[in-house]
Each structure stands twice: as structure tokens, then as C-alpha cells.
Design a protein around this motif. Structure first.
Motif, short mmCIF file in Angstrom:
data_model
loop_
_atom_site.label_atom_id
_atom_site.label_comp_id
_atom_site.label_asym_id
_atom_site.label_seq_id
_atom_site.Cartn_x
_atom_site.Cartn_y
_atom_site.Cartn_z
N VAL A 59 0.86 -1.19 0.00
CA VAL A 59 0.00 0.00 0.00
C VAL A 59 0.89 1.24 0.00
CG1 VAL A 59 -1.89 -1.17 1.16
CG2 VAL A 59 -0.18 0.02 2.53
N ALA A 97 0.61 4.05 4.83
CA ALA A 97 0.05 3.31 5.97
C ALA A 97 0.51 3.96 7.27
CB ALA A 97 0.48 1.85 5.94
N ARG A 101 -6.08 -3.48 6.33
CA ARG A 101 -5.32 -3.41 7.58
C ARG A 101 -4.83 -4.80 7.95
NH1 ARG A 101 -9.35 -0.88 11.72
NH2 ARG A 101 -7.52 -0.99 13.07
N ASN A 148 -0.54 -2.47 10.93
CA ASN A 148 -0.67 -1.25 10.14
C ASN A 148 -2.04 -1.12 9.50
OD1 ASN A 148 2.10 -0.36 10.49
ND2 ASN A 148 2.68 -2.04 9.13
N GLU A 154 -3.93 0.87 6.13
CA GLU A 154 -3.79 1.63 4.89
C GLU A 154 -4.61 2.92 4.98
OE1 GLU A 154 -4.71 1.22 0.09
OE2 GLU A 154 -5.50 -0.26 1.50
#
Length: 322
Positions: free
Chosen positions: A248, A251, A284, A288, A290
Motif C-alpha cells: 500500500v 500506511a 489493515r 498497520n 492503509e
């Protein structure tokens, strides 16, 4: 003519009475008592910044334990947590048994001792010939078990020593039946040894074709290099089995996301101020999240203890209400 004249006289009388009763009444566009024309309630904006902004010095941020992190691209992982145990590598393990039954006359090695190939382990006096013969290590490794004591009877039916090469160990993990269809040979795992160190990366080298009736699970295994003898057989471990990975562009850590008035926000740091940014989140994982919109690559934000910033924001809004 009499009627209009009476109306004018009546209006003058009403105005005169009002002036007598309310001598300090405001006129024109003046605001009511307790108000000002610009802000309404007096002092409404005094001592507070813009809406959604919290000012905190670096010293206060440090004292509150707020972690400042930079938003960046990340890899999100779909994963499952597995529990298991560290086992000796059975392909590098030998059980050393007496050649003939007899009495143990001498023992040279204990559990935990390192041995070289051919090194003396013990001496046994044979019951048949009454002669003493030697038991030696079949290869270099570590003595991980010993089943004989000085002066006792040793039988060829029971191993006297177990010698293993512990430079590698087996990590045996249990997978419940609901997750088995998702598991494949070569899948990556991150092993948490539980000693506070970094996880160990490995790959699954074995998936059992049979399951356990007692636990309704199946065994999977990874062979792991035992660098620094960090892995001690017999201890429990947990591992994160990585099923997929997604890149991604931006994040943030999961601890950064807060909810303010039913909105997802991240507190972005600029100078000595935090701004509550409305964000749109995407995928996710356990660590983390996104960020689709609201935070950009390179923005600094509050991660750990970001709830402290949210509390400070709440205090500011409460003072506005009063």
C-alpha cells in the motif's frame, strides 16, 4: 384629522415610557448584554487554537510517551497465529545404546555437554565377558539426554545417551482444521521465541497429511537455524503464518487511529501542533492500516499513546463550550 393626531400622541407616550423603564437599553445593531458582534459569547476563542488542533510542546509529547512516526508505504499481511514447540531436529539426532548389557563403570558426559565424533561417553562392563567396552559419540553434537547412572545395570533395550546436532531445530506448530485449506508448503512464518528479540523468519517445510483426533488440528513444521543457540528445545513458541501480502502507498500504525465525533482521525504533527485529520482507511493487518485519503507519505503523526492527544483535544472543546 383628530384620529391621526391621537395615534402620533400615543406612539410618543409609548417611547417615553420605554426610555424611562430601560434607560441603558442598546440601540441600533448593538449586541445583547453578554455578547459581542464578532464572536457571540464573550471570549469564545480566547486561549484556544483552530478547531481540531492541539498544541503540545516536544517536552510534553515526550513526557506523555507519545510516539511520533512518519507515514510511509508498507506491506500488509493476511496472517494467522499458530502455537507450537521447539523440538530437536530428528534427522540430526542419534540414540546411543549399549552393545551388550552390563554394569556402568565410568561416565564421561552429562546432559548439555558438547561432544566430538568418536569422543568417549561411558564405559560398560559386559555381563557376558566381564570385559569393559567403550561407548563413543557417533557424530559431533550435544548430549540432550542421558538414561544411565554410575554402577547401574545398562541394557541394550534402552538408550544410554541421546546426542543431537542442535545447530538447527524443528519448530512444530498446530493448525486448526478450519485454517488447513489455507496452508501450503513454503509459506512464510515469523517465529516469536518469547525472549524479547526480533522474530525469526522461516518457511514451512512439512505439512502433516494426518490430523490429531484429540485437538482437531494438524502439524506443520519449519526447520530453523539455531543462531547463537537462541532456540531451546522443549520451550513453547508462537508464530505468525503469512498467507498473503499487499503493498500500500501510505500506511500508519494501528495505534494512530482514533475516533472523534464518529469520524476516523489521525493526529498529524506540524511544529508543536497536532491536527486531527479525517482519514479514509483501506486494508489493515495486525500492525498497520492503509490510509486512502487524509494522510500523505512523509507526514509525521502520533502513533503510540495517540489517545493522549485526543484527550487534550477534548479538553479544548469543553473549554469552548463554557
Amino acid at each position: 384629522m383628530k384620529k391621526p393626531l391621537l395615534m402620533i400622541v400615543g406612539a410618543i407616550a409609548v417611547l417615553a415610557a420605554a426610555a424611562f423603564l430601560y434607560p441603558n437599553a442598546p440601540s441600533g445593531n448593538a449586541a445583547p448584554p453578554g455578547k459581542d458582534a464578532k464572536h457571540g459569547e464573550k471570549g469564545h476563542d480566547e486561549g484556544h487554537g483552530a478547531e481540531g488542533v492541539v498544541e503540545m510542546t516536544d517536552a510534553k509529547v515526550a513526557a506523555a510517551g507519545i510516539e511520533i512516526v512518519t507515514a510511509a508505504p508498507a506491506t500488509l499481511h493476511d496472517s494467522i497465529i499458530l502455537n507450537g514447540i521447539l523440538q530437536p531436529n530428528q534427522e540430526a539426532l542419534v540414540q546411543v545404546t549399549p552393545r551388550f548389557p552390563g554394569v556402568v563403570r565410568e561416565i564421561k558426559k552429562r546432559i548439555g555437554d558438547s561432544v566430538e565424533k568418536g569422543e568417549l561417553l561411558a564405559k560398560i562392563e559386559s555381563n557376558q565377558s566381564l570385559s569393559v567396552y567403550e561407548m563413543r559419540a557417533p557424530f559431533s553434537g550435544t548430549v540432550i539426554d542421558r538414561q544411565i547412572s554410575l554402577g547401574e545395570y545398562a541394557s541394550e533395550q534402552k538408550p544410554a545417551f541421546v546426542v543431537a546436532d542442535i545447530s538447527t531445530v524443528w519448530v512444530d506448530l498446530s493448525v486448526y482444521r478450519r485454517d488447513l485449506p489455507r496452508v501450503r508448503l513454503g509459506d512464510a512464518i515469523l517465529i516469536d521465541v518469547g525472549d524479547g528479540g526480533d522474530p525469526i523468519k522461516a518457511e514451512l517445510s512439512y505439512v502433516s497429511p494426518v490430523g490429531s483426533a484429540d485437538t482437531q488440528s494438524a502439524l506443520v513444521r519449519a526447520v530453523v537455524a539455531n543462531d547463537g543457540m537462541r532456540l531451546r528445545t522443549g520451550l513453547f513458541v508462537s508464530a505468525r503464518l503469512i498467507l498473503s501480502a499487499k503493498q500500500v502507498p501510505v500506511a500508519v500504525k494501528g495505534s494512530a487511529l482514533q475516533t472523534v465525533e464518529n469520524r476516523n482521525v489521525v493526529f498529524v504533527r506540524s511544529g508543536e501542533k497536532f491536527e486531527a485529520r479525517d482519514v479514509e482507511i483501506g486494508s489493515r493487518d495486525s500492525e498497520n492500516i492503509e490510509i486512502v485519503f487524509g494522510v500523505m507519505d512523509g507526514d509525521k503523526y502520533a502513533a503510540r499513546n495517540s489517545f493522549v492527544v485526543k484527550a487534550e483535544l477534548g479538553k479544548g472543546e469543553a473549554s469552548h463550550d463554557h
